[in-house]
Design a protein around this motif. Sequence first.
Motif, short mmCIF file in Angstrom:
data_model
loop_
_atom_site.label_atom_id
_atom_site.label_comp_id
_atom_site.label_asym_id
_atom_site.label_seq_id
_atom_site.Cartn_x
_atom_site.Cartn_y
_atom_site.Cartn_z
N GLY A 1 0.76 -1.24 0.00
CA GLY A 1 0.00 0.00 0.00
C GLY A 1 0.79 1.29 0.00
N ALA A 2 2.11 1.26 -0.16
CA ALA A 2 2.87 2.51 -0.27
C ALA A 2 2.47 3.21 -1.56
CB ALA A 2 4.37 2.24 -0.23
N LEU A 3 2.14 4.48 -1.46
CA LEU A 3 1.64 5.22 -2.63
C LEU A 3 2.75 5.84 -3.46
CD1 LEU A 3 -1.39 7.06 -1.00
CD2 LEU A 3 -1.41 4.98 -2.40
N ASP A 4 3.91 6.02 -2.85
CA ASP A 4 5.01 6.67 -3.55
C ASP A 4 6.31 6.20 -2.92
OD1 ASP A 4 6.40 8.35 -5.27
OD2 ASP A 4 5.14 10.09 -4.83
N HIS A 5 7.43 6.47 -3.59
CA HIS A 5 8.75 6.12 -3.08
C HIS A 5 9.73 7.23 -3.38
CE1 HIS A 5 12.81 4.38 -3.26
NE2 HIS A 5 12.40 3.75 -2.18
N LEU A 6 10.55 7.56 -2.39
CA LEU A 6 11.62 8.53 -2.56
C LEU A 6 12.95 7.85 -2.30
CD1 LEU A 6 10.07 11.50 -0.53
CD2 LEU A 6 10.33 11.37 -3.02
N SER A 7 13.92 8.08 -3.18
CA SER A 7 15.27 7.56 -2.98
C SER A 7 16.11 8.63 -2.29
CB SER A 7 15.91 7.19 -4.32
OG SER A 7 15.28 6.07 -4.86
N LYS A 8 16.75 8.25 -1.19
CA LYS A 8 17.63 9.17 -0.48
C LYS A 8 18.97 9.22 -1.20
CE LYS A 8 15.95 7.56 4.01
NZ LYS A 8 16.42 6.96 5.27
N PRO A 9 19.60 10.35 -1.29
CA PRO A 9 19.11 11.64 -0.81
C PRO A 9 18.12 12.24 -1.81
CG PRO A 9 21.28 11.90 -1.78
CD PRO A 9 20.96 10.43 -1.84
N PHE A 10 17.15 12.92 -1.30
CA PHE A 10 16.19 13.61 -2.15
C PHE A 10 16.15 15.07 -1.75
CE2 PHE A 10 13.97 11.31 1.23
CZ PHE A 10 13.41 12.35 1.94
N GLY A 11 15.63 15.88 -2.63
CA GLY A 11 15.58 17.32 -2.39
C GLY A 11 14.22 17.78 -1.91
#
Length: 166
Positions: free
Chosen positions: A97-107
């Motif tokens: 159910g995760a709606l989105d994903h961010l890869s670190k590092p992100f701005g």
Amino acid sequence: MSHVLIVDDHSPQRSLIRAIVKLDGHQVSEAGTAEEALARVAETSYDLVILDLVMPGVDGYQFLEQLRSMPGGDDTSVIAMSSADEEVDLSRASALGALDHLSKPFGYDQLEKALNRVLNATPEQIIEMRDARTAQAEAYNAVISLVDESKPERRRLFRRAKPAHR
């Protein structure tokens, strides 16, 4: 104003995310472990959880499994995060159910766009987002199955997703 829970075992990362989320005008709570986050979710309703997938002890996937089994847990929106160099199973996070994903590092811009996309979505759009992420996970798993069938020696090139328990 939305209430956002940040779950990350890395304190400097939580501080950075907290600053961005507060600048966007949202109320923020934090947890340094998945166990702490589960206790908070049991006591308080959150509009969004920003979740690190890779943590010691109970990881982000286990958190998602337990969140989804809690009363009202299916209605909690989640943005998953992981370091770009970490081995992460995005199809499993999507299936949970995760709606989105961010890869670190992100701005700032990346986090702000993800926040707005999820927090401003209508219930219908949330369903569409979940369906799209699930379809991506299924397509990924279908590719892996085809590779497994055609070229067994290439199996090491793809990581098979662990099944999501919902």
